[in-house]
Design a protein around this motif. Structure first.
Motif, PDB file in Angstrom:
ATOM      1  N   CYS A 177      36.402  65.882  38.486  1.00  0.00           N
ATOM      2  CA  CYS A 177      36.714  67.110  39.320  1.00  0.00           C
ATOM      3  C   CYS A 177      35.972  67.519  40.438  1.00  0.00           C
ATOM      4  N   GLY A 178      34.768  66.945  40.418  1.00  0.00           N
ATOM      5  CA  GLY A 178      33.768  67.189  41.574  1.00  0.00           C
ATOM      6  C   GLY A 178      32.861  68.271  41.746  1.00  0.00           C
ATOM      7  N   SER A 179      32.906  69.057  40.492  1.00  0.00           N
ATOM      8  CA  SER A 179      32.345  70.366  40.557  1.00  0.00           C
ATOM      9  C   SER A 179      30.829  69.995  40.007  1.00  0.00           C
ATOM     10  N   ILE A 180      29.906  70.395  40.977  1.00  0.00           N
ATOM     11  CA  ILE A 180      28.381  70.095  40.517  1.00  0.00           C
ATOM     12  C   ILE A 180      27.936  71.412  39.780  1.00  0.00           C
ATOM     13  N   GLY A 181      28.646  72.377  39.987  1.00  0.00           N
ATOM     14  CA  GLY A 181      28.357  73.445  39.121  1.00  0.00           C
ATOM     15  C   GLY A 181      28.697  73.309  37.529  1.00  0.00           C
ATOM     16  N   LYS A 182      29.737  72.779  37.297  1.00  0.00           N
ATOM     17  CA  LYS A 182      30.218  72.609  36.108  1.00  0.00           C
ATOM     18  C   LYS A 182      29.232  71.444  35.498  1.00  0.00           C
ATOM     19  N   LEU A 183      28.966  70.407  36.154  1.00  0.00           N
ATOM     20  CA  LEU A 183      28.006  69.241  35.775  1.00  0.00           C
ATOM     21  C   LEU A 183      26.842  69.822  35.312  1.00  0.00           C
ATOM     22  N   HIS A 184      26.079  70.907  36.380  1.00  0.00           N
ATOM     23  CA  HIS A 184      24.964  71.352  36.076  1.00  0.00           C
ATOM     24  C   HIS A 184      24.944  72.344  34.853  1.00  0.00           C
ATOM     25  N   LEU A 206      24.198  61.614  44.226  1.00  0.00           N
ATOM     26  CA  LEU A 206      22.775  62.016  44.225  1.00  0.00           C
ATOM     27  C   LEU A 206      22.622  63.759  43.730  1.00  0.00           C
ATOM     28  N   GLN A 207      23.706  64.548  44.286  1.00  0.00           N
ATOM     29  CA  GLN A 207      23.790  66.006  43.879  1.00  0.00           C
ATOM     30  C   GLN A 207      23.828  66.159  42.333  1.00  0.00           C
ATOM     31  N   GLY A 208      24.338  65.059  41.736  1.00  0.00           N
ATOM     32  CA  GLY A 208      24.632  65.137  40.271  1.00  0.00           C
ATOM     33  C   GLY A 208      23.384  64.647  39.483  1.00  0.00           C
ATOM     34  N   LEU A 209      22.590  63.698  40.139  1.00  0.00           N
ATOM     35  CA  LEU A 209      21.130  63.122  39.533  1.00  0.00           C
ATOM     36  C   LEU A 209      20.138  64.248  39.916  1.00  0.00           C
ATOM     37  N   LEU A 210      20.271  65.038  40.801  1.00  0.00           N
ATOM     38  CA  LEU A 210      19.355  66.113  41.134  1.00  0.00           C
ATOM     39  C   LEU A 210      19.637  67.374  40.054  1.00  0.00           C
ATOM     40  N   SER A 211      20.891  67.452  39.343  1.00  0.00           N
ATOM     41  CA  SER A 211      21.245  68.448  38.700  1.00  0.00           C
ATOM     42  C   SER A 211      21.206  67.928  37.167  1.00  0.00           C
ATOM     43  N   GLY A 212      20.735  66.771  37.016  1.00  0.00           N
ATOM     44  CA  GLY A 212      20.186  66.545  35.588  1.00  0.00           C
ATOM     45  C   GLY A 212      21.411  65.236  35.082  1.00  0.00           C
ATOM     46  N   SER A 213      22.068  64.932  36.008  1.00  0.00           N
ATOM     47  CA  SER A 213      23.392  63.986  35.289  1.00  0.00           C
ATOM     48  C   SER A 213      22.682  62.632  34.762  1.00  0.00           C
ATOM     49  N   ALA A 214      23.528  61.964  33.901  1.00  0.00           N
ATOM     50  CA  ALA A 214      23.083  60.500  33.599  1.00  0.00           C
ATOM     51  C   ALA A 214      23.401  59.586  34.509  1.00  0.00           C
ATOM     52  N   GLY A 215      23.955  60.071  35.668  1.00  0.00           N
ATOM     53  CA  GLY A 215      24.314  58.876  36.694  1.00  0.00           C
ATOM     54  C   GLY A 215      25.580  59.156  37.221  1.00  0.00           C
ATOM     55  N   ALA A 216      26.555  57.996  37.386  1.00  0.00           N
ATOM     56  CA  ALA A 216      27.745  58.311  37.878  1.00  0.00           C
ATOM     57  C   ALA A 216      28.715  57.136  37.424  1.00  0.00           C
ATOM     58  N   ILE A 217      29.979  57.421  37.238  1.00  0.00           N
ATOM     59  CA  ILE A 217      31.309  56.518  36.904  1.00  0.00           C
ATOM     60  C   ILE A 217      31.918  56.509  38.347  1.00  0.00           C
ATOM     61  N   ALA A 218      32.094  55.687  39.105  1.00  0.00           N
ATOM     62  CA  ALA A 218      32.596  56.026  40.437  1.00  0.00           C
ATOM     63  C   ALA A 218      33.364  54.726  40.874  1.00  0.00           C
TER      64      ALA A 218
END
Length: 312
Positions: A177-184, A206-218
């Motif tokens: 969905c592209g929502s960094i707010g939801k991810l964070h 990178l924005q997701g990683l900075l918000s604590g994500s496990a990485g990406a599936i892209a």
């Protein structure tokens, strides 16, 4: 049921699936692609994702796609590369069958879309019941796939995902969905060691990683996997200036790929630049031919592929 473990953090790619002109599997190209991705150091491969045209495959073809991936990884010494199998279907019954098939074919995890045929009937309670039911029966740990563009606009709220995350076999989510707010919100409630939240597109990696994500599936790592691993390493090393510069380039490439035609364009670019596969897709998707790949969007991707070829 004991608590299942989430997939390891890192960079995963939902692979494109190569066909011959008659739409049969191009097995040599499928294997060549899996091998190139593994050699680039990617953490894992998603088979039967949206980029893999899962909805266009029979059950037997879906199993074969996983089996070919597992065999290629094992034959070339990449047994630690994780396989996630897309197992979304219009009904819980079919999703359960796909999860069982995925286990038998050699996958490590499953990734499941919310059904969207009967959109108005997919209430909060129906969504919760579906994912819990399929996760109860899945022999593999289970990730929720949130992708409104392919589920008729169904966009799971963070509260729903967090409620589902309490299930002992539901171990993560892919947010396309592209929502960094939801991810964070998710990562601040549950760390990736407990529940793995993955960004679903490169343009927020990178924005997701900075918000604590496990990485990406892209999708873009289909074309430039080494550059994604380079960005991931720069982040881990704390080299954020270089990481941000590379993120800007990859974000441009992500956008350019979508403008050129997504799945077929990815295949055509791979064919042009890495010597295997063709641009064929299954109808009703349309082929993007090599002659159509021109202009500023193509130029952005040529720049990235030049960088990719020069990246150790």
């Amino acid at each position: 049921m004991s608590r299942s473990k989430p997939p390891p953090p890192g960079i995963y790619v939902p692979t494109v699936l190569f066909f011959n002109e008659n739409e049969d599997f191009d097995v040599p190209a499928i294997k060549a692609h899996v091998l190139r991705l593994a050699q680039a150091g990617l953490t894992g491969i998603v088979v039967q994702g949206s980029n893999g045209e899962a909805q266009h495959l029979s059950h037997e073809e879906r199993k074969l796609a996983i089996t070919l991936t597992r065999e290629t990884l094992d034959d070339y010494g990449y047994k630690d590369v994780v396989i996630i199998a897309g197992c979304g279907a219009p009904s819980a019954r079919e999703s359960k069958k796909l999860c069982a098939d995925a286990k038998a074919a050699g996958a490590d995890f499953v990734l499941v879309l919310t059904p969207s045929v009967w959109v108005k009937r997919m209430t909060r309670d129906a969504i919760l019941a579906f994912h819990r039911d399929v996760a109860d029966h899945s022999p593999l740990p289970y990730l929720i796939y949130n992708y409104p563009s392919v589920t008729a606009g169904i966009n799971l709220e963070s509260d729903v995902i967090l409620e589902l995350s309490d299930h002992p076999n539901i171990v993560g989510t892919k947010l396309s969905c592209g929502s960094i707010g939801k991810l964070h919100r998710l990562t601040s409630a549950k760390p990736s060691s407990e529940f793995a939240t993955f960004a679903g597109t490169t343009d927020v990696l990178l924005q997701g990683l900075l918000s604590g994500s496990a990485g990406a599936i892209a999708a873009l790592p289909n074309i430039v996997p080494k550059l994604h691993m380079k960005l991931y390493r720069l982040y881990q090393e704390g080299n954020l200036d270089q990481a941000m510069n590379l993120q800007a380039q990859l974000g441009q490439g992500d956008y350019a790929t979508s403008k050129l035609g997504s799945i077929s364009a990815i295949k055509a670019l791979i064919s042009q630049n890495f010597g295997y596969g063709k641009e064929y897709v299954r109808t009703p998707l349309r082929i993007v031919t090599a002659e159509q790949l021109h202009g500023p969007y193509h130029d952005k991707l040529v720049e990235l592929m030049t960088l990719e070829k020069g990246t150790p």
